[in-house]
Design an enzyme around this catalytic site. Structure first.
Site, PDB file in Angstrom:
ATOM      1  N   GLY A   1      11.421  68.723  -5.296  1.00  0.00           N
ATOM      2  CA  GLY A   1      10.493  67.602  -5.146  1.00  0.00           C
ATOM      3  C   GLY A   1       9.034  67.996  -5.169  1.00  0.00           C
ATOM      4  O   GLY A   1       8.169  67.207  -4.777  1.00  0.00           O
TER       5      GLY A   1
ATOM      6  N   HIS B   1      23.225  70.479   0.887  1.00  0.00           N
ATOM      7  CA  HIS B   1      21.915  70.293   0.258  1.00  0.00           C
ATOM      8  C   HIS B   1      20.808  70.708   1.234  1.00  0.00           C
ATOM      9  O   HIS B   1      20.957  70.532   2.451  1.00  0.00           O
ATOM     10  CB  HIS B   1      21.740  68.828  -0.152  1.00  0.00           C
ATOM     11  CG  HIS B   1      20.522  68.629  -1.002  1.00  0.00           C
ATOM     12  ND1 HIS B   1      19.273  68.473  -0.466  1.00  0.00           N
ATOM     13  CD2 HIS B   1      20.359  68.621  -2.347  1.00  0.00           C
ATOM     14  CE1 HIS B   1      18.393  68.373  -1.452  1.00  0.00           C
ATOM     15  NE2 HIS B   1      19.027  68.455  -2.599  1.00  0.00           N
TER      16      HIS B   1
ATOM     17  N   LYS C   1      19.663  60.907  -4.019  1.00  0.00           N
ATOM     18  CA  LYS C   1      19.190  60.943  -2.635  1.00  0.00           C
ATOM     19  C   LYS C   1      19.155  59.511  -2.047  1.00  0.00           C
ATOM     20  O   LYS C   1      19.998  58.697  -2.414  1.00  0.00           O
ATOM     21  CB  LYS C   1      17.830  61.647  -2.568  1.00  0.00           C
ATOM     22  CG  LYS C   1      17.877  63.016  -3.274  1.00  0.00           C
ATOM     23  CD  LYS C   1      16.675  63.872  -3.040  1.00  0.00           C
ATOM     24  CE  LYS C   1      16.866  65.194  -3.790  1.00  0.00           C
ATOM     25  NZ  LYS C   1      15.773  66.128  -3.601  1.00  0.00           N
TER      26      LYS C   1
ATOM     27  N   GLU D   1      18.180  69.354   2.092  1.00  0.00           N
ATOM     28  CA  GLU D   1      17.726  68.284   2.994  1.00  0.00           C
ATOM     29  C   GLU D   1      18.717  68.091   4.140  1.00  0.00           C
ATOM     30  O   GLU D   1      18.319  67.776   5.267  1.00  0.00           O
ATOM     31  CB  GLU D   1      17.497  66.995   2.190  1.00  0.00           C
ATOM     32  CG  GLU D   1      16.219  67.112   1.358  1.00  0.00           C
ATOM     33  CD  GLU D   1      16.283  66.459  -0.010  1.00  0.00           C
ATOM     34  OE1 GLU D   1      17.121  65.573  -0.227  1.00  0.00           O
ATOM     35  OE2 GLU D   1      15.477  66.861  -0.879  1.00  0.00           O
TER      36      GLU D   1
ATOM     37  N   GLU E   1      19.164  75.949  -5.439  1.00  0.00           N
ATOM     38  CA  GLU E   1      18.002  75.072  -5.331  1.00  0.00           C
ATOM     39  C   GLU E   1      16.986  75.698  -4.370  1.00  0.00           C
ATOM     40  O   GLU E   1      17.095  75.509  -3.141  1.00  0.00           O
ATOM     41  CB  GLU E   1      18.418  73.701  -4.794  1.00  0.00           C
ATOM     42  CG  GLU E   1      19.419  72.986  -5.665  1.00  0.00           C
ATOM     43  CD  GLU E   1      19.373  71.476  -5.473  1.00  0.00           C
ATOM     44  OE1 GLU E   1      19.053  70.771  -6.425  1.00  0.00           O
ATOM     45  OE2 GLU E   1      19.637  71.000  -4.361  1.00  0.00           O
TER      46      GLU E   1
ATOM     47  N   SER F   1      12.914  70.430  -9.268  1.00  0.00           N
ATOM     48  CA  SER F   1      11.892  69.978 -10.232  1.00  0.00           C
ATOM     49  C   SER F   1      12.325  70.160 -11.687  1.00  0.00           C
ATOM     50  O   SER F   1      11.497  70.428 -12.558  1.00  0.00           O
ATOM     51  CB  SER F   1      10.557  70.676  -9.968  1.00  0.00           C
ATOM     52  OG  SER F   1      10.072  70.318  -8.677  1.00  0.00           O
TER      53      SER F   1
ATOM     54  N   ASN G   1      21.234  63.754  -8.507  1.00  0.00           N
ATOM     55  CA  ASN G   1      21.297  63.467  -7.066  1.00  0.00           C
ATOM     56  C   ASN G   1      20.217  62.429  -6.768  1.00  0.00           C
ATOM     57  O   ASN G   1      19.036  62.746  -6.755  1.00  0.00           O
ATOM     58  CB  ASN G   1      21.049  64.772  -6.284  1.00  0.00           C
ATOM     59  CG  ASN G   1      20.963  64.536  -4.782  1.00  0.00           C
ATOM     60  OD1 ASN G   1      21.266  63.447  -4.296  1.00  0.00           O
ATOM     61  ND2 ASN G   1      20.542  65.562  -4.049  1.00  0.00           N
TER      62      ASN G   1
HETATM   63  P1  13P Z   1      13.944  67.306  -7.524  1.00  0.00           P
HETATM   64  O1  13P Z   1      14.534  67.348  -8.924  1.00  0.00           O
HETATM   65  O2  13P Z   1      13.291  66.013  -7.192  1.00  0.00           O
HETATM   66  O3  13P Z   1      13.066  68.496  -7.297  1.00  0.00           O
HETATM   67  O4  13P Z   1      15.165  67.441  -6.498  1.00  0.00           O
HETATM   68  C1  13P Z   1      16.065  68.456  -6.687  1.00  0.00           C
HETATM   69  C2  13P Z   1      17.217  68.277  -5.777  1.00  0.00           C
HETATM   70  O5  13P Z   1      17.087  68.379  -4.571  1.00  0.00           O
HETATM   71  C3  13P Z   1      18.509  67.933  -6.366  1.00  0.00           C
HETATM   72  O6  13P Z   1      19.539  68.020  -5.446  1.00  0.00           O
END
Ligand code: 13P
Length: 256
Positions: A177, A100, A10, A102, A171, A216, A8
């Site tokens: 992140g 997601h 983003k 976010e 997640e 992560s 992903n």
């Molecule tokens: P990270 O791998 O940067 O923690 O992000 C995970 C994520 O949100 C994947 O959709």
């Protein structure tokens, strides 16, 4: 179904950067067909990525699919700024990430909206990856499993018979992140719970739902996480932005 390792991206990478990435990444993953790979660039780069993937497939064996990071549930109309399932299927987008954290936490998406998107994706033959996960406060209050259960039951309402076309990504919000991944034991506990929930929801219908872990994931922790029996792949953010790191995560999964 085999493992799925999805990237992903983003809100990262222009069209030019996407094409540069694929120049490096595609030769590395040629013939790696035992694991399914997915990349989800931003909407603006989907068309170029799709053309590039098509060209690669004509020249070799690739198990690389294209995914979108979001989608609206209507096919067309007055929905300024939104992207429809028809716009995605035209570009041979096979996956869509929905719900997601976010989208939920920054853009206020609720279970009812996410559910409409899941239903629409399935109807249009795009495989949803429904994302679920608890915040740190919810974990500390001992509510992890009840939050995940609510997100899954609400997100999948009406598509219980279609679970063969749907994947789930667990997640935990506190792991996204942050560089702090869930331990294999923490992931396994929630994944086992999700598996039993999916089995119950599907009412005995044969389903091929994979349960991905995200938060992560990197080339160093991928192996111990994928060894857990209910972890069927990954949804990778940061580590998927670098083609070499993403390739390493994929090879860790292939080792198991
Ligand atoms: P990270 O791998 O940067 O923690 O992000 C995970 C994520 O949100 C994947 O959709």
């Amino acid at each position: 179904m085999g493992y799925l390792v999805a990237g992903n991206w983003k809100m990262n990478k222009t069209v030019g950067e996407t094409l540069e990435y694929l120049e490096l990444f595609l030769p590395a993953v040629k013939d790696l067909t035992k694991v399914e790979i997915m990349i989800a660039p931003p909407f603006t780069a989907l068309s170029s990525a799709s053309i590039k993937l098509d060209a690669a497939r004509r020249e070799g064996e690739y198990n690389v699919k294209l995914g979108a990071q979001n989608m609206y549930y209507e096919e067309k109309g007055a929905f300024t700024g939104e992207i429809s399932p028809l716009m995605l299927t035209e570009l041979e987008v096979e996956y869509v990430i929905l719900g997601h954290s976010e989208r939920r936490h920054i853009f206020g998406e609720r279970d009812s909206l996410i559910n409409k998107k899941v239903i629409s994706a399935v109807e249009h033959g795009i495989r949803p990856i429904l994302c679920v996960g608890e915040t740190i406060e919810e974990r500390e209050q001992g509510r992890t499993l009840s939050v995940v259960e609510r997100q899954i039951r609400n997100g999948l309402a009406g598509v219980e018979r279609d679970l063969v076309y749907i994947d789930i990504a667990y997640e935990p919000v506190w792991a996204i992140g942050t560089g702090v991944n869930a331990t294999p034991e923490q992931a396994q506990e929630v994944h086992r719970f999700i598996r039993s929930l999916i089995n119950e929801i599907s009412k005995g219908n044969d389903h091929k739902t994979r349960i991905l872990y995200g938060g992560s994931v990197n080339e160093k922790n991928a192996r111990e996480l994928i060894r857990e029996p209910n972890v069927d792949g990954f949804l990778v953010g940061t580590a998927s932005l670098d083609p070499e790191r993403f390739y390493k995560v994929i090879t860790e999964v292939l080792e198991v």
